[in-house]
Design an enzyme around this catalytic site. Structure first.
Site, mmCIF file in Angstrom:
data_model
loop_
_atom_site.group_PDB
_atom_site.id
_atom_site.type_symbol
_atom_site.label_atom_id
_atom_site.label_comp_id
_atom_site.label_asym_id
_atom_site.label_seq_id
_atom_site.Cartn_x
_atom_site.Cartn_y
_atom_site.Cartn_z
ATOM 1 N N GLY A 41 -2.595 12.220 4.913
ATOM 2 C CA GLY A 41 -1.554 11.301 4.481
ATOM 3 C C GLY A 41 -0.199 11.641 5.062
ATOM 4 N N ASP B 83 1.028 2.698 3.833
ATOM 5 C CA ASP B 83 0.156 3.756 3.297
ATOM 6 C C ASP B 83 0.967 5.029 3.087
ATOM 7 O OD1 ASP B 83 -1.996 5.141 2.314
ATOM 8 O OD2 ASP B 83 -3.159 5.135 4.172
ATOM 9 N N ASN C 80 -4.843 6.224 -7.129
ATOM 10 C CA ASN C 80 -5.362 7.607 -7.156
ATOM 11 C C ASN C 80 -4.345 8.517 -7.841
ATOM 12 O OD1 ASN C 80 -3.721 7.224 -4.895
ATOM 13 N ND2 ASN C 80 -4.907 8.553 -3.564
ATOM 14 N N ASP D 244 -8.503 2.880 -3.705
ATOM 15 C CA ASP D 244 -7.997 3.447 -2.452
ATOM 16 C C ASP D 244 -8.024 4.970 -2.444
ATOM 17 O OD1 ASP D 244 -6.757 3.060 0.206
ATOM 18 O OD2 ASP D 244 -5.246 4.341 -0.705
ATOM 19 N N LEU E 93 2.623 6.478 -5.039
ATOM 20 C CA LEU E 93 3.852 6.965 -5.672
ATOM 21 C C LEU E 93 3.605 8.240 -6.491
ATOM 22 C CD1 LEU E 93 5.500 3.573 -6.659
ATOM 23 C CD2 LEU E 93 5.957 4.997 -4.665
ATOM 24 N N ARG E 94 2.334 8.596 -6.664
ATOM 25 C CA ARG E 94 1.928 9.914 -7.199
ATOM 26 C C ARG E 94 2.229 10.172 -8.664
ATOM 27 N NH1 ARG E 94 -1.463 10.308 -3.096
ATOM 28 N NH2 ARG E 94 -0.620 11.221 -1.191
ATOM 29 N N HIS F 213 0.832 -1.204 0.000
ATOM 30 C CA HIS F 213 0.000 0.000 0.000
ATOM 31 C C HIS F 213 0.867 1.254 0.000
ATOM 32 C CE1 HIS F 213 -4.034 1.835 1.374
ATOM 33 N NE2 HIS F 213 -3.260 2.795 0.903
HETATM 34 O O1 DOR Z 1 -4.235 9.507 4.349
HETATM 35 C C1 DOR Z 1 -4.505 9.092 3.251
HETATM 36 N N1 DOR Z 1 -3.861 9.526 2.170
HETATM 37 N N2 DOR Z 1 -5.462 8.176 3.121
HETATM 38 C C2 DOR Z 1 -5.920 7.790 1.919
HETATM 39 O O2 DOR Z 1 -6.792 6.979 1.875
HETATM 40 C C3 DOR Z 1 -5.371 8.369 0.685
HETATM 41 C C4 DOR Z 1 -4.018 8.889 0.918
HETATM 42 C C5 DOR Z 1 -3.532 9.785 -0.170
HETATM 43 O O3 DOR Z 1 -3.602 9.393 -1.346
HETATM 44 O O4 DOR Z 1 -3.021 10.868 0.123
#
Ligand code: DOR
Length: 426
Positions: A322, A303, A93, A151, A62-63, A59
């Site tokens: 995040g 995460d 995402n 996600d 990597l953007r 999880h």
């Molecule tokens: O804290 C989070 N950041 N939770 C998520 O479900 C998405 C993630 C993000 O993509 O920044």
């Protein structure tokens, strides 16, 4: 090229044994106490340090493509190698979100071009990763993805999730679910507990998570789909997964280091304490620890969710959700769960490498013939976590300044060095 890594404490699948490891090209040629050093081109003395199978994080964000100001494939995977990871599974995402062979192709091109460790993408569940609307073409994406996830968003409609599970089951891939009931959120952004009430914030209820876990477990039973719950944070979710597993369902879950080591009593008015799901109560934290100990929680993922400094500088209410995690997860868990005697080191290796490999059918591990994916950790090295030393673009972590033990000295992927600590010389 044949390289002998000698004088290490090597994890043999169950315990650590003193010995050597020989790498021939991309693969492990031999391993163990009596490994034959003859015919090697290079010798690396590991000085008795611990050699672990490459860590796996199922999880990470990597953007890229889409948000290179937060992280790039190059910086995110450099951070992974620095943290001892040789495989990471990338959440969808992104922009474009990988919801078709064409949009996934954009991500795969970036991976091929820039990844320093193995990156396995998730495909979206819904078109545009909206958690609603139209489902993706599961069969078209399946050959290229590790599983399907939206996600960052829960899939709101039960009927849509049921159909998604049927289609994922048909192509033998897991549904990896971010569980969140939107209508229970009510503008919340930290846990709906004492800290929230005392400081005048708006809370996210535990129910917003566990209601959807409960719904999805019933759907997984009905559809026969393999189902994995992302970043479990509440005691109720742990109990639901525990009962599902006791009934023999193909249900697994992960939690993250911050949910195991922190709770809402640790909150400060700073963005680096904000993530979704939020830090919950002490009782939730303890239930998660119990879940790890009794085997309900089989995976620890980070995460890793980098954002820009500006996006994280707006306090608890205004910052993006995040925190980063790749570069401090192992030392934190080693220092604060293994060293005090709560968890055995072997169990930590299972939670961070063996179990994710088994659950997501990734193969590998330390055995002759397997890809040479491993990491060498100096468990005696102690230091303070300094985000200024991270290779990630993201620096927001609630663990800044924590004293830890365990430094990655070397990470090898397919026989090639992906990370080497500057202090480590052959
Ligand atoms: O804290 C989070 N950041 N939770 C998520 O479900 C998405 C993630 C993000 O993509 O920044």
């Amino acid at each position: 090229m044949r390289t002998l890594y000698r004088n290490a404490s090597i994890f043999d699948g169950e315990r650590f044994v003193t010995g050597n490891l020989v790498v021939d090209g991309e693969r492990i040629a031999g391993i163990g106490p009596d490994c034959d050093p003859a015919g090697c081109d290079a010798v690396v003395d590991l000085g008795g340090r611990h050699l672990l199978p490459g860590l796996v994080d199922v999880h990470v964000h990597l953007r890229e493509p889409g948000f290179p100001q937060k992280e790039t494939m190059a910086t995110g995977t450099a951070a992974a190698a620095h943290g001892g990871y040789t495989t990471v599974c990338a959440m969808p995402n992104l922009n474009p979100a990988p919801d078709s062979p064409e949009t996934l192709g954009v991500e795969l091109d970036v991976i091929r071009r820039d990844a320093r460790v193995k990156v396995l993408p998730y495909g979206c569940i819904t078109m545009g990763q909206r958690g609603a609307g139209e489902l993706v073409d599961f069969a078209a994406l399946a050959p290229y993805v590790v599983g399907f996830s939206d996600d960052g968003r829960g899939v709101q409609s039960e009927a849509l999730m049921e159909e998604a599970m049927r289609r994922a089951a048909a192509v033998h891939k897991p549904i990896v679910a971010h569980c969140e009931v939107d209508e229970l959120l009510r503008g919340g952004y930290i846990h709906d507990g004492d800290y929230c009430h005392e400081h005048g914030h708006r809370g996210i209820s535990s129910e917003s998570e566990w209601r959807q876990v409960e719904r999805d477990i019933a759907l997984a039973e009905r559809t026969g789909c393999q189902y994995h719950v992302c970043h479990v944070s509440t005691r109720e979710s742990v109990e639901l997964v525990r009962r599902a597993r006791a009934r023999g369902l193909a249900v697994s879950c992960e939690t993250a280091p911050h949910y195991l080591l922190l709770c809402d009593e640790d909150l400060h008015e700073e963005g680096r304490f904000k993530m979704n799901p939020p830090l919950r109560s002490r009782a939730d934290r303890d239930a998660l620890r119990e879940g790890v100990l009794d085997g309900t929680i089989e995976v620890i993922a980070t995460d890793h969710a980098p954002h820009t400094a500006e996006e994280k500088a707006r306090g608890l209410a205004g910052s993006a959700m995040g925190v980063v995690g790749l570069e401090c997860a192992f030392p934190l868990l080693y220092t604060y769960l293994v060293k005090p005697g709560m968890l055995k080191l072997e169990r930590l290796v299972a939670l961070m490498s063996l179990n994710p490999r088994r659950i997501f059918r990734l193969g590998g591990g330390l055995q002759a013939g397997a890809p040479a994916d491993f990491t060498v950790i100096d468990l005696g090295a102690s230091y303070d976590i300094d985000p200024g030393h991270f290779l990630s673009k993201g620096h927001a972590t609630p663990f800044a300044g924590w004293r830890v033990e365990g430094r990655t000295m070397l990470t090898v992927v397919d026989g090639r060095e992906a990370y080497r600590d500057p202090s480590f010389t052959k």
